[in-house]
Design a protein around this motif. Sequence first.
Motif, PDB file in Angstrom:
ATOM      1  N   UNK A 177       1.049  -1.211   0.127  1.00 59.64           N
ATOM      2  CA  UNK A 177       0.042  -0.137   0.104  1.00 59.64           C
ATOM      3  C   UNK A 177       1.035   1.296   0.047  1.00 59.64           C
ATOM      4  N   UNK A 178       0.473   2.380  -0.763  1.00 59.94           N
ATOM      5  CA  UNK A 178       1.055   3.492  -0.749  1.00 59.94           C
ATOM      6  C   UNK A 178       0.378   4.774  -0.495  1.00 59.94           C
ATOM      7  N   UNK A 179      -0.845   4.553  -0.023  1.00 60.67           N
ATOM      8  CA  UNK A 179      -1.785   5.607  -0.059  1.00 60.67           C
ATOM      9  C   UNK A 179      -3.029   5.235   0.953  1.00 60.67           C
ATOM     10  N   UNK A 180      -3.789   6.130   1.354  1.00 58.69           N
ATOM     11  CA  UNK A 180      -4.919   5.890   2.454  1.00 58.69           C
ATOM     12  C   UNK A 180      -5.901   7.014   2.215  1.00 58.69           C
ATOM     13  N   UNK A 181      -7.088   6.753   2.233  1.00 56.71           N
ATOM     14  CA  UNK A 181      -8.098   7.765   2.340  1.00 56.71           C
ATOM     15  C   UNK A 181      -9.241   7.090   3.256  1.00 56.71           C
ATOM     16  N   UNK A 182      -9.530   7.904   4.312  1.00 60.49           N
ATOM     17  CA  UNK A 182     -10.628   7.552   5.213  1.00 60.49           C
ATOM     18  C   UNK A 182     -11.615   8.806   5.317  1.00 60.49           C
ATOM     19  N   UNK A 183     -12.810   8.505   5.644  1.00 63.17           N
ATOM     20  CA  UNK A 183     -13.922   9.394   5.808  1.00 63.17           C
ATOM     21  C   UNK A 183     -13.778  10.197   7.143  1.00 63.17           C
ATOM     22  N   UNK A 184     -13.825  11.433   7.217  1.00 61.86           N
ATOM     23  CA  UNK A 184     -13.773  12.385   8.320  1.00 61.86           C
ATOM     24  C   UNK A 184     -12.669  12.330   9.376  1.00 61.86           C
ATOM     25  N   UNK A 185     -12.132  10.997   9.650  1.00 64.45           N
ATOM     26  CA  UNK A 185     -11.040  11.167  10.668  1.00 64.45           C
ATOM     27  C   UNK A 185      -9.758  11.600  10.298  1.00 64.45           C
ATOM     28  N   UNK A 213       5.645   5.586  -3.058  1.00 64.39           N
ATOM     29  CA  UNK A 213       6.650   4.744  -2.014  1.00 64.39           C
ATOM     30  C   UNK A 213       5.567   4.001  -1.220  1.00 64.39           C
ATOM     31  N   UNK A 214       6.042   2.696  -0.738  1.00 60.94           N
ATOM     32  CA  UNK A 214       5.168   1.900   0.179  1.00 60.94           C
ATOM     33  C   UNK A 214       5.007   2.657   1.583  1.00 60.94           C
ATOM     34  N   UNK A 215       4.318   2.327   2.456  1.00 60.51           N
ATOM     35  CA  UNK A 215       4.280   2.613   3.600  1.00 60.51           C
ATOM     36  C   UNK A 215       4.462   1.572   4.744  1.00 60.51           C
ATOM     37  N   UNK A 216       4.922   1.860   5.783  1.00 63.34           N
ATOM     38  CA  UNK A 216       5.303   0.824   6.831  1.00 63.34           C
ATOM     39  C   UNK A 216       4.648   1.221   8.081  1.00 63.34           C
ATOM     40  N   UNK A 217       3.737   2.278   8.326  1.00 60.63           N
ATOM     41  CA  UNK A 217       3.506   2.734   9.452  1.00 60.63           C
ATOM     42  C   UNK A 217       1.920   3.460   9.304  1.00 60.63           C
ATOM     43  N   UNK A 218       1.234   3.322  10.347  1.00 58.00           N
ATOM     44  CA  UNK A 218      -0.068   4.150  10.054  1.00 58.00           C
ATOM     45  C   UNK A 218      -0.460   4.640  11.501  1.00 58.00           C
ATOM     46  N   UNK A 219      -1.214   5.709  11.578  1.00 59.81           N
ATOM     47  CA  UNK A 219      -1.736   6.529  12.819  1.00 59.81           C
ATOM     48  C   UNK A 219      -2.991   6.724  12.304  1.00 59.81           C
ATOM     49  N   UNK A 220      -4.144   6.614  13.303  1.00 59.40           N
ATOM     50  CA  UNK A 220      -5.579   6.930  12.998  1.00 59.40           C
ATOM     51  C   UNK A 220      -5.988   7.510  14.272  1.00 59.40           C
TER      52      UNK A 220
END
Length: 263
Positions: A177-185, A213-220
């Motif tokens: 994964x190299x991108x992320x979309x999330x509603x409202x958060x 670029x690929x991702x290796x961490x996420x914060x939500x």
Amino acid sequence: MDKVIVESTKRITQNFKKSHFAIDLGSRKTEEENIVKAHSAGIIVELIDGKEKKQGSSGLESYGNYLLIDHQNGYKTRYAHLKKNSFFVSNGDKVEEGTLLGVMGDSGNAYGRHLHFEVIKNGKRINPFPYLTNEFVEKSSYLNYQVYDFSKKKWLPNVLIMKETTIYYAGNLGSSISGLYIDTLTYRVHDKIKKKWLPFVIGRNDYAGNLDNPIDGVQIYGVFYRVHLKNGPWLSWVSKVDETNNGYAGIYGKEIDAIQIRF
């Protein structure tokens, strides 16, 4: 829309952390740009004026001139280091969203002109960042999110989850994964190649990531979340966003191929 000052997210001089339970927002040249406004409707339950700069002070004295608004929904907001005799309101006043409160200053324990902005939920000071542009609202009963497939170079379909649902995930196992979309958060990702956290984004105003670029961490913020490592397992659920090992989902250097959210 900015809730307390103009272009608030571009003026952060100090973030929320263990030793600083607020966000500091820096000043601009014109007084109009330094006017502070009420985040939401409520009642002013504390207002202190007449204070000068007092570096090294502690406790309530360190706030200098400040006011506290009770929004009567479990949330309170505090606006500190305001300019002496700059208030447009009085203690006990009812205010609406956007009511002008006062002008940013350097009273109390301040080393430069700025606004010290706190958000207090049920008596506990929490990170104000998501609320610089968002309302104090309970989560919806559903949420959409999607990810960008780094190998196929395309956004994968939206995943719709309902409250307390955990059976769905966004991703294609085996493909990074190299991108992320999330509603409202409010959320951000860690760039594996550049080895750094990319800026926070809010809702679908933008996406989090660098599609090259690929991702290796996420914060939500505000949900439980976990990630699946490419050619590896699902990692444990996390619910925090901070600088500790449990404050993000992922392992630095290990590419992520799926994300799962529940709330």
